[in-house]
Design a protein around this motif. Structure first.
Motif, PDB file in Angstrom:
ATOM      1  N   ALA A  27      25.649  53.963  -7.129  1.00  0.00           N
ATOM      2  CA  ALA A  27      25.932  52.851  -6.635  1.00  0.00           C
ATOM      3  C   ALA A  27      25.470  52.636  -5.102  1.00  0.00           C
ATOM      4  CB  ALA A  27      27.168  52.652  -6.639  1.00  0.00           C
ATOM      5  N   GLN A  28      25.057  51.342  -4.786  1.00  0.00           N
ATOM      6  CA  GLN A  28      24.583  50.883  -3.423  1.00  0.00           C
ATOM      7  C   GLN A  28      23.691  51.690  -2.692  1.00  0.00           C
ATOM      8  OE1 GLN A  28      28.840  51.058  -3.393  1.00  0.00           O
ATOM      9  NE2 GLN A  28      28.887  49.108  -2.277  1.00  0.00           N
ATOM     10  N   GLY A  29      22.930  52.350  -3.442  1.00  0.00           N
ATOM     11  CA  GLY A  29      21.873  53.074  -2.871  1.00  0.00           C
ATOM     12  C   GLY A  29      22.139  54.342  -2.273  1.00  0.00           C
ATOM     13  N   LYS A  30      23.390  54.926  -2.443  1.00  0.00           N
ATOM     14  CA  LYS A  30      23.706  56.129  -1.818  1.00  0.00           C
ATOM     15  C   LYS A  30      23.074  57.351  -1.939  1.00  0.00           C
ATOM     16  CE  LYS A  30      28.230  55.425  -2.728  1.00  0.00           C
ATOM     17  NZ  LYS A  30      29.615  55.487  -3.211  1.00  0.00           N
ATOM     18  N   MET A  31      22.448  57.498  -3.384  1.00  0.00           N
ATOM     19  CA  MET A  31      21.740  58.795  -3.569  1.00  0.00           C
ATOM     20  C   MET A  31      20.494  58.625  -2.808  1.00  0.00           C
ATOM     21  SD  MET A  31      22.532  61.224  -5.679  1.00  0.00           S
ATOM     22  CE  MET A  31      22.210  61.972  -4.379  1.00  0.00           C
ATOM     23  N   GLN A  32      19.740  57.346  -2.873  1.00  0.00           N
ATOM     24  CA  GLN A  32      18.538  57.123  -2.001  1.00  0.00           C
ATOM     25  C   GLN A  32      18.758  57.569  -0.503  1.00  0.00           C
ATOM     26  OE1 GLN A  32      19.815  55.215  -4.409  1.00  0.00           O
ATOM     27  NE2 GLN A  32      18.225  54.148  -5.564  1.00  0.00           N
ATOM     28  N   ALA A  33      19.891  57.193   0.048  1.00  0.00           N
ATOM     29  CA  ALA A  33      20.138  57.194   1.478  1.00  0.00           C
ATOM     30  C   ALA A  33      20.059  58.778   1.728  1.00  0.00           C
ATOM     31  CB  ALA A  33      21.348  56.469   1.737  1.00  0.00           C
ATOM     32  N   LEU A  34      20.890  59.536   0.900  1.00  0.00           N
ATOM     33  CA  LEU A  34      20.879  60.997   1.309  1.00  0.00           C
ATOM     34  C   LEU A  34      19.603  61.609   0.930  1.00  0.00           C
ATOM     35  CD1 LEU A  34      22.503  63.451   1.372  1.00  0.00           C
ATOM     36  CD2 LEU A  34      23.208  63.468  -0.799  1.00  0.00           C
ATOM     37  N   GLY A 243      30.535  47.511  10.086  1.00  0.00           N
ATOM     38  CA  GLY A 243      31.053  47.707   8.741  1.00  0.00           C
ATOM     39  C   GLY A 243      29.737  48.191   8.047  1.00  0.00           C
ATOM     40  N   PRO A 244      29.949  48.398   6.515  1.00  0.00           N
ATOM     41  CA  PRO A 244      28.813  49.082   5.854  1.00  0.00           C
ATOM     42  C   PRO A 244      27.695  48.102   5.657  1.00  0.00           C
ATOM     43  CG  PRO A 244      30.937  49.194   4.643  1.00  0.00           C
ATOM     44  CD  PRO A 244      31.347  48.343   5.996  1.00  0.00           C
ATOM     45  N   LEU A 245      26.574  48.844   5.792  1.00  0.00           N
ATOM     46  CA  LEU A 245      25.288  47.983   5.552  1.00  0.00           C
ATOM     47  C   LEU A 245      24.791  48.066   4.141  1.00  0.00           C
ATOM     48  CD1 LEU A 245      23.427  48.396   9.033  1.00  0.00           C
ATOM     49  CD2 LEU A 245      24.792  46.307   8.267  1.00  0.00           C
ATOM     50  N   VAL A 246      24.895  49.401   3.901  1.00  0.00           N
ATOM     51  CA  VAL A 246      24.120  49.863   2.409  1.00  0.00           C
ATOM     52  C   VAL A 246      25.264  49.862   1.554  1.00  0.00           C
ATOM     53  CG1 VAL A 246      22.921  51.328   1.202  1.00  0.00           C
ATOM     54  CG2 VAL A 246      22.492  51.011   3.567  1.00  0.00           C
ATOM     55  N   TRP A 247      26.641  50.238   1.864  1.00  0.00           N
ATOM     56  CA  TRP A 247      27.521  50.485   0.755  1.00  0.00           C
ATOM     57  C   TRP A 247      28.657  49.976   1.143  1.00  0.00           C
ATOM     58  CZ3 TRP A 247      25.011  54.826   2.259  1.00  0.00           C
ATOM     59  CH2 TRP A 247      25.917  55.736   2.961  1.00  0.00           C
TER      60      TRP A 247
END
Ligand SMILES: Nc1ncnc2c1ncn2[C@@H]1O[C@H](COP(=O)(O)OP(=O)(O)OP(=O)(O)O)[C@@H](O)[C@H]1O
Ligand SMILES: [Zn+2]
Lengths: 247, 444
Positions: A27-34, A243-247
């Motif tokens: 969700a919310q690009g977390k995997m990509q961010a990591l 606050g959160p930008l991506v998620w």
């Protein structure tokens, strides 16, 4: 004539990522961010490794979802490392991941002599398997006890208590500390923490840096196994406050 | 990297008449960030501190001001030149920088690389240049201590080398303080700290600098660590407590003449076993002194002047092995064999000077202190250099590096003149009267 072709003998420094790849990470690009954060941190990590003649920095990674598995099984010199993307999907077998790392930290395969390993646990949720058994198993290994254990909580649903147990006893002083879970509420902060762990912490574990007398900073009489460097000044980033930008 | 100051911007600072142009960020550490900057056409480096670092070290500002007032001990230090404070409001868009301050210093030229590269075996450098770097290091600390200052954080990380010349630059001068005053919070770097500082029994001082200097010299000369021998092999996890034992409670020099229990391991510590025998006994003794009695008694440590003397003697004795070409440093009274190939070293041709004896090997230099004992050892401005003939390397000559014409005579009694920059063939030379004094050729 050149100086004889010799060098100070070095020791391996094992750096192991334990990455949560459960479904929620999609969700919310977390995997990509990591993935991005780890990939971006590699040149800096390689540079630190090059500057530390006393260490041979070797990287591995475990992914955990429905089960835990080695994502990067071979201890790879950071200079040669190419990060393959992690993919999200499944539940959160964090305890299982700790079992895998426990196996890797017994000798053999661990070398007889090494620098303290660095373990970085990254999660956005709750373990769905037997975390306690996994942690107990891990902590039976002397190399795990000696390891620098860091945890990064992604987003607000991560189980901070579990991450704290992985790190060890909570520090008494209040405020941000590397001996507490690092809370990354957006991609920028995550990248800064990953960069910090893979450069400043690797530096501290492999080659001693200047020491100051501040009690908490790990002066020469502090009980810490490895004095941890200051956290990155993430507060500098004004976007942190919105606050959160991506998620 | 998140830069504290905007790359490409021109910013005004209190105390500067013109704006400072921030060219680019160079790097950051635990204390702050360093930028390449331009001030009125001059390129400099700016270190800008994190507010947290300033908070931890309340005397930082005063120390910097003191150093700026006192001036650099010599040009090998990237010394603070001016303190910079933000003009209120001017850094409004850069809140992270606004709470801090910084200082200007010289910009390190690209030819200088981190000394850790040498320790890691990742640098092509001659033994002569390593010895020159060691001499400059001893000289730099000599001058620093003469000013009543101490450095406190001597380590590989704060030293840069020019491998082509042996020139050095010492950076991170912000811990420098008046000796004994010791206001700052820095203790030093484990592995380099004197045992009494590592074990929390004393504060860093000029005396503890002497210990750290000896460690740094040893690491440069041997590419090994003075305390890593058998005792290191017994350590499985090299962490903080282990280091405290290795360099503190249980420290024992690997070449201690009276206690062999910490000798290097032939495989793990081969660097030490290969490089230590390169150096003459006179230089080895200074390490035995600093890491033997000097380990616990700080007044027993080798002094900067002793290092300078021993290293310059070593440079004077430099001789190239006729078999393998390696640089060797046999003492005149103990010729011995080449450390690299074992070939016996013949007596070399030597130059006798009023206060010194220099072996004739290409690259060796005649220094002012060889002629005048009152000037003290210095190697920055040689008066003459031994050089090989450009087309016949077997022909050795003496080049006049002074600004005046020298006269001499050959073995057959013929007189010659040697203009500045010119070289005369040594093989027929008997004596030269240089502007500084007589140079006599001694044949074995
Ligand atoms: N005068 C200079 N010219 C060019 N580069 C410099 C200069 N001073 C420092 N640097 C570079 O800037 C970077 C950061 O500098 P420095 O190491 O002094 O920061 P620091 O915060 O003191 O770090 P540390 O935690 O190692 O003490 C390093 O890469 C260093 O090589
Ligand atoms: Zn030889």
């Amino acid at each position: 004539m050149p100086f004889p072709n010799v060098r100070l003998s070095n020791r391996p420094l094992h750096f192991i990522y334990l990455c949560d790849c459960s479904g929620s990470m999609a969700a919310q690009g977390k995997m990509q961010a990591l993935n991005q954060a780890i990939r971006q941190s590699l040149p800096g990590m390689a540079e630190v490794a090059r500057e530390n003649p006393e260490a041979r920095v070797l990287v591995r990674a475990v992914r955990f979802a429905d089960q835990a598995a080695w994502h990067l099984a071979e201890a790879t010199p950071v200079q040669q490392l190419q990060w393959r993307d992690l993919e999200a999907g499944g539940i959160t077998a964090m305890g299982d991941a700790l079992n895998l790392v426990a196996d890797a930290l017994q000798s053999p395969p661990m070398e007889e002599r090494a620098l303290p390993p660095v373990l970085v646990l990254i999660s956005d949720g709750q373990p769905t398997d037997d975390f306690d058994a996994g942690l107990a198993n891990l902590m039976r290994r002397p190399w795990a006890q000696k390891a620098v254990r860091l945890a990064i909580a992604m987003g607000h649903d991560a189980d901070l208590e579990v991450l704290q147990q992985f790190i060890g006893p909570e520090p008494s002083a209040h405020g941000k500390s590397p001996r507490r879970p690092l809370q990354a509420s957006n991609a920028t902060t995550l990248a800064q923490y990953i960069q910090w762990a893979s450069t400043a912490v690797v530096g501290a574990a492999s080659m001693p840096a200047s020491r100051v007398t501040a009690a908490d900073a790990g002066g020469p009489n502090s009980p810490a196994n490895i004095p941890l460097p200051d956290l990155p000044p993430t507060l500098l980033d004004p976007s942190d406050d919105v606050g959160p930008l991506v998620w | 990297m998140n830069w504290l100051l905007p790359e490409g911007a021109s910013l005004p600072f209190a105390g500067l008449e013109q704006p400072l142009r921030i060219e680019q960020g160079l790097g950051g550490g635990s204390q702050g960030q360093v930028f390449a900057v331009q001030l009125g056409g001059e390129r400099l480096a700016l270190k800008w501190y994190f507010p947290a670092c300033i908070g931890r070290d309340p005397q930082l500002r005063e120390r910097l001001q003191q150093s700026i007032r006192l001036g650099a001990p010599n040009r090998d230090f990237l010394w603070p030149l001016a303190l910079l404070d933000p003009i209120p409001g001017s850094l409004g868009r850069f809140p992270a920088a606004a709470g801090g301050f910084g200082y200007l210093m010289g910009l390190r030229p690209d030819a200088f690389v981190g000394a850790h590269r040498h320790a890691g075996g990742d640098l092509a450098i001659s033994l002569q240049c390593v010895l020159k770097a060691c001499f400059h290091l001893a000289e730099a600390f000599h001058q620093l201590h003469l000013k009543g200052l101490c450095y406190k954080d001597v380590s590989l990380g704060n030293l840069f080398l020019d491998p082509s010349s042996g020139g050095i630059l010492i950076c991170d001068n912000d811990n420098v303080d008046v000796d004994g005053q010791s206001s700052g919070s820095v203790l030093g770097t484990p592995g380099f700290m004197a045992p009494e500082v590592l074990l929390g029994q004393a504060k860093p001082s000029a005396r503890s600098d002497l210990f750290s200097l000896a460690v740094l010299l040893f690491r440069l000369l041997t590419r090994h660590d003075p305390f890593r021998g058998q005792r290191e092999l017994a350590i499985r996890c090299l962490d903080e407590p282990a280091r405290r034992r290795l360099y503190g409670d249980e420290a024992l020099f690997i070449f201690d003449p009276n206690d062999p229990r910490n000798r290097p391991d032939p495989i793990e510590h081969s660097a030490a076993l290969i490089t230590w025998p390169i150096y003459p006994a006179g230089l080895q003794r200074l390490f035995e002194q600093s890491f033997g009695p000097g380990l616990r008694q700080s007044e027993q440590r080798t002094l900067t002047g002793q290092w300078k003397q021993a290293i310059s003697l070593c440079l004077d004795q430099r001789q190239l092995c006729s078999h393998c070409g390696q640089e060797t440093f046999p003492a005149a009274d103990a010729p011995g064999a080449c450390w690299s190939c074992g070939t016996p070293l013949p007596e070399p041709l030597r130059l006798r000077l009023p206060h010194g004896l220099v072996s004739a090997a290409a690259g060796n230099e005649l220094q002012p202190h060889h002629f005048d004992p009152l000037v003290g050892e210095a190697i920055r401005e040689p008066l003459a250099r031994l050089v090989a003939h450009p087309s016949d390397p077997a022909l050795l000559g003496l080049q006049n590096l002074s600004t005046s014409r020298w006269r001499g005579r050959t073995t057959s009694g013929q007189s010659i003149e040697l203009d500045p920059g010119k070289t005369c063939n040594l093989s027929a030379l008997q004596q030269i009267d240089s502007s500084a004094g007589a140079i006599l050729v001694l044949r074995p």
